[in-house]
Motif scaffolding. Structure first.
Motif, mmCIF file in Angstrom:
data_model
loop_
_atom_site.group_PDB
_atom_site.id
_atom_site.type_symbol
_atom_site.label_atom_id
_atom_site.label_comp_id
_atom_site.label_asym_id
_atom_site.label_seq_id
_atom_site.Cartn_x
_atom_site.Cartn_y
_atom_site.Cartn_z
ATOM 1 N N ALA A 39 47.943 -16.043 -40.873
ATOM 2 C CA ALA A 39 48.223 -16.415 -39.488
ATOM 3 C C ALA A 39 49.385 -17.402 -39.406
ATOM 4 O O ALA A 39 50.267 -17.279 -38.542
ATOM 5 N N GLY A 40 49.404 -18.374 -40.343
ATOM 6 C CA GLY A 40 50.489 -19.349 -40.370
ATOM 7 C C GLY A 40 51.823 -18.713 -40.711
ATOM 8 O O GLY A 40 52.864 -19.074 -40.147
ATOM 9 N N PHE A 70 52.725 -15.597 -40.094
ATOM 10 C CA PHE A 70 53.174 -14.846 -38.915
ATOM 11 C C PHE A 70 53.741 -15.789 -37.858
ATOM 12 O O PHE A 70 54.734 -15.473 -37.193
ATOM 13 N N TYR A 71 53.100 -16.934 -37.691
ATOM 14 C CA TYR A 71 53.552 -17.878 -36.670
ATOM 15 C C TYR A 71 54.913 -18.477 -37.034
ATOM 16 O O TYR A 71 55.814 -18.569 -36.187
ATOM 17 N N GLY A 110 53.106 -20.576 -43.821
ATOM 18 C CA GLY A 110 51.743 -20.134 -44.087
ATOM 19 C C GLY A 110 51.040 -21.002 -45.114
ATOM 20 O O GLY A 110 49.869 -21.365 -44.944
ATOM 21 N N TYR A 112 50.309 -24.559 -43.664
ATOM 22 C CA TYR A 112 49.207 -24.555 -42.695
ATOM 23 C C TYR A 112 47.859 -24.456 -43.400
ATOM 24 O O TYR A 112 46.944 -25.257 -43.148
ATOM 25 N N SER A 141 43.564 -19.469 -34.824
ATOM 26 C CA SER A 141 44.730 -19.283 -35.701
ATOM 27 C C SER A 141 45.357 -17.909 -35.513
ATOM 28 O O SER A 141 46.585 -17.776 -35.388
ATOM 29 N N CYS A 142 44.523 -16.877 -35.494
ATOM 30 C CA CYS A 142 45.039 -15.517 -35.328
ATOM 31 C C CYS A 142 45.618 -15.306 -33.936
ATOM 32 O O CYS A 142 46.625 -14.602 -33.775
ATOM 33 N N GLY A 160 48.990 -16.852 -33.984
ATOM 34 C CA GLY A 160 49.882 -16.057 -34.820
ATOM 35 C C GLY A 160 50.348 -14.792 -34.130
ATOM 36 O O GLY A 160 51.546 -14.482 -34.120
ATOM 37 N N LYS A 181 52.761 -15.546 -31.094
ATOM 38 C CA LYS A 181 54.129 -15.852 -31.513
ATOM 39 C C LYS A 181 54.812 -14.604 -32.049
ATOM 40 O O LYS A 181 56.003 -14.362 -31.782
#
Length: 254
Positions: free
Chosen positions: A167-168, A170-171, A178, A181, A241-242, A245, A248
């Motif tokens: 998730a991190g 992707f963000y 990632g 995070y 988180s997801c 992600g 964003k």
């Protein structure tokens, strides 16, 4: 979605870099678990024979912490390469629905992490049983309820942190994002514990570390309430988180 997941598994199968990293994850996790166990006289000043069977298991399973860290790094690099190599353009041309693409990656990471985690947990548990038999200590019954729940918590931990890493990544659209995070969520509680108890106790209750530890500290009398609370906290962390992600990711221009 299944096609995307199968494609990712083919990458793991055919690309030597991914295979080598996963093999290193297995070897290092087992090596560290055994090292922690047989250096207990140096680190804690106790002989192995002075420990209870469950204490021996707890020490051996510290190798799973290595698994979690390695999977965090693996996941972040896997996701970030989609952006840095431009493969994301091809993937989105084939599957323009970004939510579907995002969820396929999350499911792939969850399945892969589960396979790695459960394999290593079972392997380390078998090593632990072998060591207990060598030192004539009581072996642990696998199907005893509290032990079974403890092992489930151990298996969940690498899966949970690898998904946070995904998730991190992707963000932030980077491996460093990632990794930072997921490791931040993992290690920040150690810093929080340095603050006064009235602050740290409340703050730590919302962090996943305490919820993951509940699986190992749980007892039969409090199993329902403690387990529900732990699962709720973990689910909230994952959902938030997801959600961030994918939000964003859907707004990003490629």
């Amino acid at each position: 979605m299944m096609h995307l997941i199968k494609t990712d598994f083919k990458k793991i199968t055919y690309l030597s870099g991914y295979r080598s990293f996963l093999i290193a994850t297995f070897l290092l996790s087992i090596l560290f678990g055994i090292t922690f166990l047989f250096t207990i006289d140096i680190t804690q000043g106790k002989k192995l024979t002075e420990l209870s069977s469950i204490e021996v298991l707890d020490i051996t399973l510290l190798g799973i912490d290595v698994t979690a860290i390695m999977l965090i790094i693996f996941t972040a690099n896997l996701i970030s390469k989609e952006f840095t190599t431009g493969a994301i353009h091809t993937s989105l041309a084939i599957t323009p629905l970004r939510r579907k693409y995002f969820m396929s990656k999350i499911l792939f990471i969850a399945i892969l992490s589960f396979l790695v985690s459960i394999t290593l947990t079972c392997f380390i548990f078998a090593i632990n049983q072998f060591v207990l038999s060598i030192y004539n200590l009581d072996r642990l019954p696998l199907f005893e309820q509290t032990l079974f729940i403890k092992l489930i918590g151990i298996i969940i931990m690498p899966i949970f942190y690898s998904l946070l890493s995904a998730a991190g990544a992707f963000y932030m659209k980077s491996a460093s994002g990632g990794i930072t995070y997921a490791l931040g969520v993992m290690f920040l509680p150690a810093l929080i514990k340095m603050f006064p108890a009235h602050f740290s106790d409340v703050t730590l209750s919302i962090f996943p570390e305490k919820s993951l530890h509940m699986f190992s500290e749980i007892n039969i009398n409090s199993i329902s309430s403690s387990l529900i609370y732990a699962i709720l906290i973990l689910v909230l962390w994952m959902v938030i988180s997801c959600s961030l992600g994918i939000r964003k990711f859907k707004k990003s221009n490629f």
